[in-house]
Scaffold this motif. Structure first.
Motif, PDB file in Angstrom:
ATOM      1  N   UNK A  87       0.801  -1.230   0.000  1.00 53.50           N
ATOM      2  CA  UNK A  87       0.000   0.000   0.000  1.00 53.50           C
ATOM      3  C   UNK A  87       0.832   1.278   0.000  1.00 53.50           C
ATOM      4  N   UNK A 215      -2.368   1.317  -5.197  1.00 50.92           N
ATOM      5  CA  UNK A 215      -3.306   1.992  -4.301  1.00 50.92           C
ATOM      6  C   UNK A 215      -4.122   3.029  -5.046  1.00 50.92           C
ATOM      7  N   UNK A 220      -8.557  -1.773  -5.867  1.00 51.36           N
ATOM      8  CA  UNK A 220      -7.521  -2.537  -5.159  1.00 51.36           C
ATOM      9  C   UNK A 220      -7.575  -2.187  -3.681  1.00 51.36           C
ATOM     10  N   UNK A 221      -7.967  -3.140  -2.853  1.00 50.00           N
ATOM     11  CA  UNK A 221      -8.073  -2.896  -1.419  1.00 50.00           C
ATOM     12  C   UNK A 221      -6.716  -3.032  -0.753  1.00 50.00           C
ATOM     13  N   UNK A 222      -5.930  -3.991  -1.230  1.00 50.83           N
ATOM     14  CA  UNK A 222      -4.665  -4.293  -0.567  1.00 50.83           C
ATOM     15  C   UNK A 222      -3.666  -4.724  -1.628  1.00 50.83           C
ATOM     16  N   UNK A 258      -5.415  -7.488  -3.960  1.00 48.58           N
ATOM     17  CA  UNK A 258      -6.698  -8.057  -3.538  1.00 48.58           C
ATOM     18  C   UNK A 258      -7.806  -7.036  -3.716  1.00 48.58           C
ATOM     19  N   UNK A 266     -14.025 -12.549  -2.881  1.00 52.87           N
ATOM     20  CA  UNK A 266     -12.641 -12.082  -2.864  1.00 52.87           C
ATOM     21  C   UNK A 266     -12.023 -12.286  -4.228  1.00 52.87           C
ATOM     22  N   UNK A 268      -8.345 -11.937  -6.346  1.00 52.85           N
ATOM     23  CA  UNK A 268      -6.903 -11.734  -6.206  1.00 52.85           C
ATOM     24  C   UNK A 268      -6.243 -11.813  -7.563  1.00 52.85           C
ATOM     25  N   UNK A 568     -18.565  -6.034   0.887  1.00 56.20           N
ATOM     26  CA  UNK A 568     -17.406  -5.197   0.597  1.00 56.20           C
ATOM     27  C   UNK A 568     -17.252  -4.133   1.687  1.00 56.20           C
ATOM     28  N   UNK A 569     -16.122  -3.432   1.725  1.00 54.72           N
ATOM     29  CA  UNK A 569     -15.908  -2.447   2.794  1.00 54.72           C
ATOM     30  C   UNK A 569     -17.017  -1.391   2.820  1.00 54.72           C
ATOM     31  N   UNK A 572     -15.509   4.052   1.665  1.00 51.52           N
ATOM     32  CA  UNK A 572     -14.594   3.995   0.518  1.00 51.52           C
ATOM     33  C   UNK A 572     -13.145   4.095   0.987  1.00 51.52           C
ATOM     34  N   UNK A 573     -12.192   3.694   0.140  1.00 50.36           N
ATOM     35  CA  UNK A 573     -10.787   3.802   0.546  1.00 50.36           C
ATOM     36  C   UNK A 573     -10.454   5.255   0.878  1.00 50.36           C
ATOM     37  N   UNK A 574      -9.615   5.504   1.885  1.00 53.00           N
ATOM     38  CA  UNK A 574      -9.338   6.874   2.312  1.00 53.00           C
ATOM     39  C   UNK A 574      -8.886   7.765   1.152  1.00 53.00           C
TER      40      UNK A 574
END
Lengths: 585, 612
Positions: A87, A215, A220-222, A258, A266, A268, A568-569, A572-574
């Motif tokens: 990340x 990122x 892409x989470x990770x 991921x 999931x 990958x 899912x999360x 949202x991603x930061x």
């Protein structure tokens, strides 16, 4: 470019052996003109020490009841550097060195010894070995050898007693009557000791940069990128007179990302580079190209529709075909499975019979360092039982000829062909090396695609499948036991008969007997593609490669994969959050 | 003037923060804290899940971020040769979320669910102090932790509704938010050559050719821990410790395995004993091991026993540590789990005994996290603020024999509710009440000589030919060098892991002529916290016993918790004197005989060979 079929997870969690190549001390392939004979590689001062302890041990243990008839010592020196990022930041960067000692003691005789399987069960061994000092201190090494030999002898003695008892009460299979240990010629060879010096700073910068690039994609989470350099030197000394010293250096770069689809599945994606010569390291251009491809696939897969169950024609690209062959065919050609009552023994009776179309041949050649521009991970000089590497013809124009053999013979295959392999600490069994699929009925990619559509129409189906990437062996997470034969398509497209653009789908599982799909190969591509990976099976994780051209099969059955029920999360991603950072809501 | 002096000291120590920030250490440039704050702000207010059972969305009532920066060096030597040397730096993250409220929440419950997903709420994250990557990691982890909490809460509620009796103990006590930011420090490994020291000290054991295996491990650690919670707590603390631990073994002629160990702990690597001092200590251990080898097996024995201070302190650590904690153990979905834990002594025997007499009337037991040294010897168990952000408090556990207070974390128990800053853990595990520096003192302590006389008199009075003296207790995590042997030892306890004790250096003492005779393999049975109620004689010869509280799952918090190693433990200290008990039961000798090696040991020169 190579693709892999097995994933190692976050480098700092897994401890699978990795390879690195350093040509700094290696003998260059280009001849150097100089006066006088070249310097012979120096034999380790530990070899006479090991021989002395071995001789002393065998002298005493061969007069015990039951007697020991074989002792082998293997000392493996591993120097490894790992740099890992996630990340956009560095996870770890370290370097270390260790030595592992393995002692094999066999009791009984070549015909019947402590390794004989009774009722399909492997007798217990004396343990995986032990650490040895990295300093060349003969006295200390002998102390370690002494205790480990004693321990292994006791385990072998106990096992032999169980074997003899078992033999009296259980029925002997035909393969059970084959000898337990082959008679192979001892080998002597002293190769140069290899090591590398590495500046990790540039790789620290790269792992940061590459993962930062991942990122930037919201899908892409990770992400984890790992660079590994490994120099491994092995010393083998046996009571049969084998004395070997050889080393290998390898480098590897792994990209892993991921994501999660809307229904919680999931996703990958993975890609790896393997090289031997430092000058063959992938430059940023090559890495970003692969990374861009992975990102694109991830972004497509998280929104792709789920697959529908179907039966029909399928086209596997070269790298998918290579993985497929490794899992579905390669494992079945490993000699030890033919002996096992629990295994399918699929091929045992079929030597001399056609098992594949007559335009397909398969070899396993561990003397091959490269195929085209790609380094092959399955290259080695001697296997883990001290047998010289060799080229093995497994399938000749469709006809089964041979198996990958270790020193555990089959009734009709009494000697090893250099495939006794193991992960450090495990007992060697016959394993693949460099599996190369050759075809004499080739088409260009365009022709293959056209043929696929032709087959689809012939069978009256709405679409066929194009499979671009497959996972085999074990899952990316290392969850569960490594399972040979397991194939999981990862990047799959529906190819429509009516000329619609290809559609990416997710959640594809292959069912039925995948082996049947191999017999239904209609044609192949004209360019072999290589994958390098780590294969997990009974003797642990070993480096392998497989190479194959694209494959077109007339029948492959697939179903829908079970999805996870995770959502899912929630946020949202930061980096992609449009709302204010919080606190003022 | 004052500000300048502060700067000088801080700069001299190599702290990394902007020069203008002196006097404002809390506002340095650490991107870590900024990322934690920003992600917490977002999670606190916007994280919610709509679940079918309720009309209102579920939100976490507590979120906690923990980070552990670990910088560790490990060097191993064997008989003068280097086995390995490693230097690792990493950062671990653990995110916890709680759903429900302080009375009943999603914590304290062991469900039968295995590891879910591998984008998890714990793992390693970037070591760069990089804002963006840490926020990404925290985001994923918080999401996962929250979802796990929602699920666990629902399972817990279902489980509780099936129980006949509801518990009246809250799940989480309240504590004031705390701000405690220490300046960042750079590790100081000192300029000692650790690899060479590992070689030179382990070489001391070459003098004993009948020692089969001997390893010396140097373990040097610097950590920085971060804690940020939704209640407003912000903590950044530094810890360090250094250890030298050695194990060695052999077989007696009758095949009984014999083992010995050596350990020493310090707050910083440079404070470890010198090479010479370590060689001397290893020599002593090696000599004792050889003496044990030649010694007869310990007899069965019931009678007076004198534990010399070194052994007494270790004994107290083993016997009392599970009973000092007052937190309620977690509810287990499977009762079999509870049974297993209690057979290992995980239940506190002092629970429910406040104001009752648990030790002799003359004895006081105090846990003092602020203590740094005792009569010139460094203590290693101290700390300032615990894992849950509660400042560490000095606790008088026992006063004049009566139980007054137990060590508490923020997990309430049947006797006490509030934390007294003893929620400790290693490696970001769940906090458990754990001792720090424990002082065992008596108002009726007598001199060592007088104690010995009392002991011999008791021995004579019982008309015994000899009595037993324990000089040192065993730590099988260090003295047993193979996991197999450790598992075998555990199995041999049967159900008595909580009351069997393992003495290591034991002597028969003959009162008639004062002769001492070493015996090997003894095992003490039936020694529980209750046994400590009646101590016949207490000395004034305090010994500082620095050791590691094990953090291994299943062992930490039990009687075996006192057998930690530097790699798996939390530093702690017991200061205690010699103790004389009127009646202790010994069963000797422990262990199954092994077969002796078929070949004699190969020669080993007393000096390390050339060319190393």
């Amino acid at each position: 470019m190579t693709s892999s079929f097995s994933i190692s997870t976050r480098a700092h969690v897994r401890t699978a052996t990795r390879f690195v190549i350093a040509a700094t001390l290696g003998i260059l392939p280009v001849a150097v003109v100089k006066a006088g004979p070249p310097d012979a590689p120096k034999a380790s001062p530990l070899i006479p020490t090991m021989k002395a302890e071995l001789d002393r041990s065998l002298k005493a243990l061969s007069t015990q009841d039951p007697p020991a008839y074989f002792i082998g010592y293997t000392l493996t020196d591993t120097q490894r550097a790992t740099v890992s990022g996630s990340n956009g930041a560095l996870l770890s960067s370290d370097e270390g060195r260790n030595r592992w000692l393995e002692v094999t003691v066999r009791t009984g005789s070549y015909e019947l010894d402590n390794t004989h399987k009774v009722d399909g069960r492997q007798p217990p061994n004396g343990g995986p070995g032990t650490n040895a000092p990295v300093d060349d201190d003969g006295d200390v090494l002998r102390r370690v050898l002494w205790l480990e030999t004693d321990k292994q002898y006791r385990a072998a003695a106990e096992a032999l007693i169980k074997v003899k008892t078992g033999n009296e009460v259980k029925v002997q299979t035909e393969e059970g009557r084959a000898p337990d240990f082959s008679r192979d010629k001892p080998q002597t060879s002293i190769g140069p000791w290899v090591s590398f010096t590495l500046d990790r700073k540039p790789w620290e910068e790269k792992t940061r940069a590459y993962t930062k690039y991942f990122r930037e994609s919201q899908a892409v989470i990770n992400s984890i990128v790992t660079f590994t350099a490994q120099a491994q030197n092995a010393i083998q000394v046996t009571s049969e007179g084998t004395q070997l010293q050889f080393g290998q250096i390898r480098y590897r770069l792994e990209l892993f990302i991921q994501g999660k689809a809307g229904d919680g599945m999931d996703i990958e994606r993975y890609y790896n580079f393997d090289w031997v010569n430092p000058s063959d390291a992938p430059d940023d251009k090559a890495v970003y190209a692969a990374a861009a491809q992975l990102r694109k696939e991830m972004e497509g897969l998280v929104v792709a529709p789920l697959n529908d169950p179907s039966v029909g024609p399928a086209l596997l690209t070269g790298r998918a075909a290579a993985v497929f062959f490794h899992e579905v065919f390669g494992h079945r050609a490993e000699g030890h499975r033919q002996k096992d009552v629990n295994e399918g023994q699929t091929f045992a009776k079929m030597v001399g019979e056609p098992i594949l179309p007559d335009f397909i041949s398969v070899i396993d050649d561990t003397t091959m360092r490269k195929l085209g521009k790609d380094d092959l991970l399955g290259y080695y000089q001697f296997d883990d039982e001290g047998v010289k590497a060799q080229k093995v013809m497994l399938v000749d124009h469709g006809v089964l000829k041979n198996f990958e053999m270790s020193r555990s013979p089959l009734a009709d295959f009494p000697v090893s062909n250099g495939h006794g392999r193991r992960q450090l600490g495990a007992t060697p069994v016959s394993r693949q090396g460099n599996l190369i699929v050759e075809s004499s009925k080739t088409m260009t990619n365009a022709q293959l695609r056209a043929k696929l559509i032709e087959l689809v129409k012939q069978q009256g189906k709405p679409y066929g499948l194009l499979i671009d990437d497959i996972a085999g062996g074990f899952t990316f997470t290392g969850r569960g036991q490594p399972q040979a034969f397991q194939v999981q398509p990862l990047v799959v497209y529906k190819v429509f008969a009516d000329g619609r653009p290809d559609e990416l789908v997710r959640g594809v599982d292959i069912v039925g007997t995948p082996l049947a799909a191999l017999t239904k190969i209609v044609a192949t591509g004209d360019t072999p593609e290589v994958f390098n990976g780590y294969c997990g099976a009974e003797s642990g994780s070993v480096p392998v490669s497989a190479a194959a051209p694209a494959l077109l099969t007339s029948e492959l059955e697939v179903q829908k994969k079970q999805s996870s029920t995770d959502r899912p999360p929630i946020l949202p991603p930061p980096a992609h959050d449009t709302a204010k950072a919080g606190g003022l809501q | 003037m004052r500000a300048l002096r502060t700067t000088a000291i801080l700069l001299a120590a190599g702290f990394a923060f902007a020069p203008m920030a002196f006097g404002q250490a809390a506002r340095d440039n650490d991107q870590t804290l900024r990322a934690m704050r920003d992600e917490m702000a977002r999670s606190k207010t916007r994280l919610e899940l709509q679940i079918s059972k309720s009309d209102k969305p579920v939100r976490p009532f507590y979120v906690e971020y923990r980070l552990l920066d670990l910088d560790v060096r490990e060097v191993v030597g064997e008989f003068g040769a280097l086995v390995s040397t490693n230097h690792n730096r990493n950062r671990s993250m653990s995110v916890n979320a709680r759903v429900g409220d302080y009375k009943l929440d999603s914590s304290n419950f062991i469900s039968d669910e295995g590891f879910r997903g591998f984008i998890g709420s714990t793992g390693t994250v970037g070591i760069d102090h990089d804002y963006d990557s840490l926020r990404q990691d925290l985001w994923i982890a918080t999401d996962q932790a929250f979802k796990e909490a929602v699920e666990t809460y629902s399972r817990k509620q279902a489980y509780l509704s099936s129980l006949a009796r509801a518990s009246d103990i809250d799940d989480f006590s309240r504590a004031n938010p705390v701000q405690h930011i220490e300046p960042l420090v750079a590790p100081d490994w000192s300029n000692r050559n650790w690899e060479q020291e590992a070689r030179d000290t382990s070489a001391a054991l070459r003098a004993f050719p009948q020692i089969y295996e001997a390893r010396v491990t140097y373990y040097l650690v610097y950590t920085t821990e971060y804690l940020l919670t939704s209640e407003g707590t912000e903590v950044r603390v530094n810890h360090s410790f250094a250890a030298i631990e050695a194990g060695m073994n052999s077989l007696a002629d009758d095949g009984m395995p014999i083992n010995h160990y050596y350990s020493t702990y310090a707050a910083r690597p440079g404070e470890l004993p010198s090479e010479d001092a370590v060689r001397k200590s290893l020599n002593v251990a090696g000599t004792e091991l050889m003496a044990m080898r030649a010694a007869p097996p310990a007899p069965d024995y019931t009678g007076p026993v004198l534990f010399e201070s070194r052994a007494a302190a270790a004994l107290i650590a083993q016997v009392l540590s599970p009973s000092l904690g007052g937190a309620r153990p977690p509810l287990a979905f499977q009762p079999v789990m509870e049974q297993m834990m209690s057979s290992l002594g995980a239940r506190s025997e002092w629970s429910g005994k406040v104001e009752a007499r648990v030790l002799p009337l003359s004895v006081t037991l105090v846990d003092d996290p602020a203590a740094k040294d005792y009569k010139g010897t460094q203590l290693v168990g101290g700390y300032t603020i615990d894992e849950e952000g509660v400042p560490a408090e000095k606790v008088t556990v026992v006063q004049d024999g009566k139980l007054k207070e137990l060590l508490m974390s923020r997990r309430p128990g049947p006797d006490f509710e509030k934390s007294n800053g003893h929620g400790r853990s290693g490696f970001l595990a769940d906090s458990k009440p754990t001792m720090s520096n424990l002082f065992f003192t008596s108002s009726e302590a007598v001199s060592k000589d007088e104690l010995k006389k009392k002991f011999l008199d008791a021995c004579t009075a019982e008309k015994l030919e000899f009595c037993l003296v324990v000089r040192e207790m065993d730590n099988p995590s260090l003295s047993l060098m193979h996991q197999d042997d450790f598992s075998e030892l555990l199995a041999s306890f049967g159900g008595n892991a909580s009351t069997d004790r393992l003495p290591l250096v034991v002597y028969k003492l003959y009162p008639k002529d004062g002769r001492e005779e070493l015996v090997r393999g003894a095992r003490i049975t039936g020694f529980s916290p209750r046994t400590l109620r009646n101590i016949t004689g207490i000395g004034n010869d305090d010994y500082v016993y620095n050791y590691m509280q094990s953090q291994v799952i299943g062992v930490s918090g039990t009687a075996l918790g006192a057998f930690g190693t530097a790699q798996s433990g939390l530093p702690a200290t017991v200061v205690a004197p010699s103790l004389f008990f009127e009646e202790v039961e010994f069963r000797g000798a422990r262990g199954e005989p092994k077969r002796l090696p078929l070949l004699p040991e190969p020669p080993m020169s007393a000096k390390v060979s050339e060319g190393n």
